[in-house]
Write a protein that holds these residues in place. Structure first.
Motif, PDB file in Angstrom:
ATOM      1  N   VAL B  70       0.837  -1.167  -0.002  1.00 50.10           N
ATOM      2  CA  VAL B  70      -0.198  -0.120   0.001  1.00 50.10           C
ATOM      3  C   VAL B  70       0.790   1.330  -0.058  1.00 50.10           C
ATOM      4  CG1 VAL B  70      -1.835   1.233   1.425  1.00 50.10           C
ATOM      5  CG2 VAL B  70      -1.639  -1.229   1.367  1.00 50.10           C
ATOM      6  N   SER B  71       0.476   2.111  -0.693  1.00 53.12           N
ATOM      7  CA  SER B  71       1.313   3.464  -0.536  1.00 53.12           C
ATOM      8  C   SER B  71       1.196   4.359   0.619  1.00 53.12           C
ATOM      9  CB  SER B  71       0.617   4.463  -1.706  1.00 53.12           C
ATOM     10  OG  SER B  71      -0.329   5.005  -1.314  1.00 53.12           O
ATOM     11  N   GLY B  72       2.355   4.937   1.055  1.00 54.01           N
ATOM     12  CA  GLY B  72       2.448   5.323   2.271  1.00 54.01           C
ATOM     13  C   GLY B  72       3.177   6.671   2.275  1.00 54.01           C
ATOM     14  N   THR B  73       3.511   7.018   3.423  1.00 53.93           N
ATOM     15  CA  THR B  73       4.255   8.546   3.642  1.00 53.93           C
ATOM     16  C   THR B  73       5.644   8.390   2.609  1.00 53.93           C
ATOM     17  OG1 THR B  73       5.476   7.464   5.442  1.00 53.93           O
ATOM     18  CG2 THR B  73       3.541   9.061   5.934  1.00 53.93           C
ATOM     19  N   LYS B  74       6.271   7.285   2.622  1.00 52.78           N
ATOM     20  CA  LYS B  74       7.351   7.443   1.636  1.00 52.78           C
ATOM     21  C   LYS B  74       6.992   7.811   0.206  1.00 52.78           C
ATOM     22  CE  LYS B  74      10.155   3.459   3.162  1.00 52.78           C
ATOM     23  NZ  LYS B  74       9.462   3.037   4.438  1.00 52.78           N
ATOM     24  N   ARG B  76       4.445   9.556  -0.467  1.00 52.87           N
ATOM     25  CA  ARG B  76       4.073  11.023  -0.334  1.00 52.87           C
ATOM     26  C   ARG B  76       5.421  11.852  -0.636  1.00 52.87           C
ATOM     27  NH1 ARG B  76      -0.003   8.557   0.173  1.00 52.87           N
ATOM     28  NH2 ARG B  76       0.327   8.293  -2.055  1.00 52.87           N
ATOM     29  N   TRP B  77       6.334  11.582  -0.081  1.00 51.55           N
ATOM     30  CA  TRP B  77       7.706  12.197  -0.085  1.00 51.55           C
ATOM     31  C   TRP B  77       8.273  12.355  -1.751  1.00 51.55           C
ATOM     32  CZ3 TRP B  77      12.673  11.686  -1.482  1.00 51.55           C
ATOM     33  CH2 TRP B  77      13.803  12.465  -0.763  1.00 51.55           C
ATOM     34  N   SER B  80       6.275  14.624  -3.550  1.00 51.74           N
ATOM     35  CA  SER B  80       6.460  16.132  -3.453  1.00 51.74           C
ATOM     36  C   SER B  80       7.709  16.509  -4.020  1.00 51.74           C
ATOM     37  CB  SER B  80       6.601  16.451  -1.852  1.00 51.74           C
ATOM     38  OG  SER B  80       7.808  16.343  -1.327  1.00 51.74           O
TER      39      SER B  80
END
Lengths: 277, 237, 270
Positions: B70-74, B76-77, B80
């Motif tokens: 699952v996609s996570g904070t990594k 999102r980084w 960005s």
């Protein structure tokens, strides 16, 4: 205080706050073009920084950091868990940054925004090597400490990264881990808080963020300046003077020379903060 | 000390790309460097939700999905990072009140995945015909425990490295540096240096990545010219 | 509950984690020989500290800053509140404005387990309690079609009912700082029943050993109670007595709140 808009010989006078709301970019440019900033600081000047450790007694380690008006509280809770199969001797340090509507209307209630997620991820990776995770081991392969560091922003006025990084360093230094034993028969870990040890940080981190507002590079941008800055440079140094991170992101290119200037400013900043921490 | 795959320290892995491989999107590209492989699909300009629309420019949205899980904070980084890089390079003012959506899917990660994502995005944007100020080429470099700086590190090399550096440069900057300009005058579009390094390490990696980015850019150009030549049956000089 | 919910919007730790069994507890009893462990008398409240407005001077007006904010301490309880409004709201009632409250515990705020980031049922319940306690005091007819939002974060908690009371006091201070028109400041105080004696302003250790806890939130000038919540069993006359005593305590909290708010008004505006 009135400011005259003399660009086209118009005799319209605005109250300062009105002019700021209507034409935010021009308002900031008026200051920047005169080699100063809207709060009177020099381009390379950071805001007053205050660090206090041990501010939350329910957390095993905590700190409150203020840079200008931006205020964050960092609390570290220590729990016990099983280690990852690949790293049986290592504990966990999990960092999250909380940007809620309480600190600024910029953030919506509910799930963390992209900005909060990116900040959490970046700081989490930055501190991956700062703590020796092997010191968090209670019983190899069976029980390790899992440190949850939560950085809650109380007031947001720009530069959340610097504030959060400093708060985490201070909270890690404040952390007292109780002596723990695993009872292999019952599988229960017991701990005695009266015998608590400090965590040795491999290195303390000193951050410095620079933002490109219009065409001017300013240190420690506050919220008003951050709104106009699409580009920022974060430089993080450790206490031996080596670099831990250089992160330049955003639309406008920044020359390599400028990045070197940022590094030099960051070294000065690191010297100043290391006395406060 | 020889690298596991016997490459030179300043040698990047074999580059491979496919343009226009997806038929539902406006533009697409697959970019591979060795085993690291990334897909990118670009929709644009398309309709945007009224809530999100900007009156004077296109909204740029980036979505990154990992190869597994699952996609996570990594992720999102990475999003960005890519969005920041292309927000200026895409001439968004030419398409106000629209959306340019960049979808990146990691296929395999064997190191230097961020650089591959940026390179794949550049090629997909060109394939989609989105107006660009310039092409962006990215490269990575790692400083190993023995102090050697190696470009295009594999996952294994990066995990054991003292520091990992990723740089992205605009095409015109690379051209200027290539024709004899000092590297101090170049302006990277994206910089991410992480680990334990000195300013000297940073400078070394900067130069190495600049030169690698030249090769990546040349490769991208060749690939795109090849595709155009095939499509129009004329030779592009 | 030791399983940690995987939250894809946050950095996640291990899937399961628990507090260790602390072996150093249990010796200090909160009530001994009619006295309290921290030396307070049975009806003595913990010292209160309030700071309204930004923690430092705001040099320029910021459109995203809260209209009013307050930081409240009562003993070890630390709460921060920000109030936005009156501003455009989702519900557009032409006759009166709406008041919404959002409450959350910081993950490190409770002395027992670390709180998960995702809001639990108790946080949502407390948010409703705060809304119902504060709404009667606000002149919502003065703000038609507008909404007033209060966001409360508990940085450190020490006694569930005491924390709710403290949250109410904090919101009152923040509303006053925001210049929202109020009928009166709402002051709240909590009590617990231990060995047939009502004890004011109990901390976590004291609440844990008590049979019953209650809190009262009151508008002292109007002499009206806006919210009353009791948890535990009592005889009706015991509750009567408690409400009386608690109302007197509320009056004392009110005096403290008024003093702090007056002092903040008298400070030179910068």
């Amino acid at each position: 205080m009135d400011m005259d808009d003399t660009s086209e010989q118009q005799q319209v006078a605005f109250a300062m706050h009105t002019f700021e709301r209507i034409h935010h970019t021009e308002f900031q440019r008026r200051f920047l073009s005169q080699n100063t900033r809207h709060d009177g600081r020099a381009f390379s000047q950071f805001r007053a920084t205050h660090v206090t450790k041990g501010t939350v007694s329910t957390a095993q380690g905590s700190s409150t950091v203020r840079i200008g008006n931006t205020t964050v509280v960092c609390g570290i809770k220590a729990e016990v868990s099983e280690p990852d199969v690949k790293t049986p001797n290592e504990g966990y340090l999990v960092t999250n940054v909380e940007l809620s509507p309480m600190c600024s209307a910029r953030f919506r209630p509910g799930a963390p925004s992209d900005e909060a997620q990116v900040a959490s991820e970046h700081i989490h990776r930055l501190f991956g090597k700062a703590v020796d995770l092997a010191t968090l081991c209670i019983e190899s392969g069976q029980a390790v400490w899992s440190l949850s560091a939560d950085i809650v922003c109380l007031k947001y006025d720009g530069n959340i990264l610097d504030t959060a990084i400093l708060a985490l360093v201070a909270a890690l230094e404040d952390l007292r881990l109780p002596e723990a034993q695993l009872d292999s028969a019952t599988g229960v870990v017991s701990a005695d808080r009266t015998i608590a040890r400090q965590l040795t940080l491999r290195k303390r981190l000193f951050p410095a963020t620079f933002a490109l507002v219009d065409t001017y590079l300013v240190a420690d941008a506050d919220d008003a300046e951050e709104q106009l800055a699409t580009t920022s440079v974060l430089v993080v140094l450790d206490d031996s003077g080596r670099l831990a991170n250089i992160w330049k992101r955003g639309a406008c290119p920044v020359s390599n020379e400028t990045i070197h200037q940022c590094i030099e400013s960051a070294v000065e900043r690191a010297e100043t903060i290391s006395k406060t921490l | 000390m020889p690298r596991p795959d016997r490459r030179e320290n300043d040698q990047i892995r074999a580059l491979h790309s496919i343009l226009g491989l997806l038929n539902r999107v406006d533009g697409s590209a697959q970019f591979s460097a060795g085993s690291t492989s990334v897909y990118c699909g670009v929709y644009g300009p398309v309709d945007v939700k009224v809530y999100d629309e900007k009156l004077d420019r296109a909204v740029i949205e980036v979505k990154f999905r990992p190869a597994a899980g699952v996609s996570g904070t990594k992720d999102r980084w990475v999003e960005s990072a890519v969005r920041g890089t292309f927000e200026r390079e895409i001439l968004a003012q030419m398409h106000p009140r629209t959306l340019i959506q960049i979808n990146i899917q990691a296929r395999e990660d064997d190191g230097s995945a961020d650089a591959a994502a940026i390179n794949a995005t550049t090629m997909a944007l060109v394939d989609a015909g989105v107006p660009l100020r310039d092409m962006v080429a990215a490269a990575s470099c790692a400083v190993l425990a023995d102090g050697a700086a190696v470009v295009d590190p594999t996952l294994e090399e990066a995990a054991a490295a003292q520091s990992v550096h990723t740089f992205a440069f605009a095409g015109s900057d690379i051209g200027r540096a290539g024709s004899g300009g000092a590297s101090g005058s170049t302006s990277p579009v994206y910089v991410d240096s992480r680990g334990d390094f000195s300013v000297a390490d940073y400078d070394r990696c900067y130069d190495l990545c600049l030169r690698s980015a030249q090769r990546v850019l040349a490769f991208m150009r060749t690939a795109i010219e090849g595709k155009i030549a095939k499509e129009s049956q004329i030779s592009v000089v | 509950m030791s399983a940690n919910i995987f939250d894809r919007r946050r950095v996640n730790g291990p899937p399961r984690s628990v507090e260790p069994l602390y072996t150093d507890e249990g010796d200090v009893k909160p009530f001994t020989n009619g006295g309290r462990a921290d030396g307070r008398s049975l009806d003595q409240l913990r010292p209160i500290f309030i700071k309204t407005g930004p923690l430092a001077v705001q040099p320029t007006f910021s459109p995203t800053a809260p209209s009013g904010s307050a930081y409240y301490e009562q003993g070890k309880i630390r709460i921060s509140c920000a109030v936005y409004g009156p501003r455009q709201g989702r519900k557009s009632n032409p006759r009166m404005g709406s008041f919404d409250c959002d409450f959350q515990y910081a993950p490190f705020s409770c002395s027992w387990k670390r709180r998960p980031h995702i809001k639990g049922a108790d946080e949502k319940e407390i948010a409703l309690i705060l809304e119902q306690a504060m709404a009667p005091a606000i002149r919502l007819e003065a703000y038609p079609k507008a909404c007033i939002d209060a966001f409360v974060t508990v940085i450190e908690s020490d006694g569930k009912f005491a924390t709710i009371s403290a949250a109410i006091n904090c919101i009152s201070a923040a509303l006053a700082d925001a210049g929202i028109e109020l009928y009166d400041i709402v002051a709240a105080c909590s009590m617990s029943l231990n060995a047939s004696q009502w004890v004011s302003d109990c901390n976590q250790a004291e609440e844990d050993v008590s049979q019953c806890s209650l809190f009262v939130s009151r508008m002292p000038s109007a002499d009206e109670i806006t919210y009353l919540l009791q948890q535990g069993k009592t005889m009706p006359d015991q509750t009567d007595r408690a409400v009386q005593t608690c109302s007197n305590s509320c009056a004392r909290v009110y005096a403290v709140l008024s003093r702090y708010l007056q002092a903040s008004m008298e400070q030179p505006a910068s």
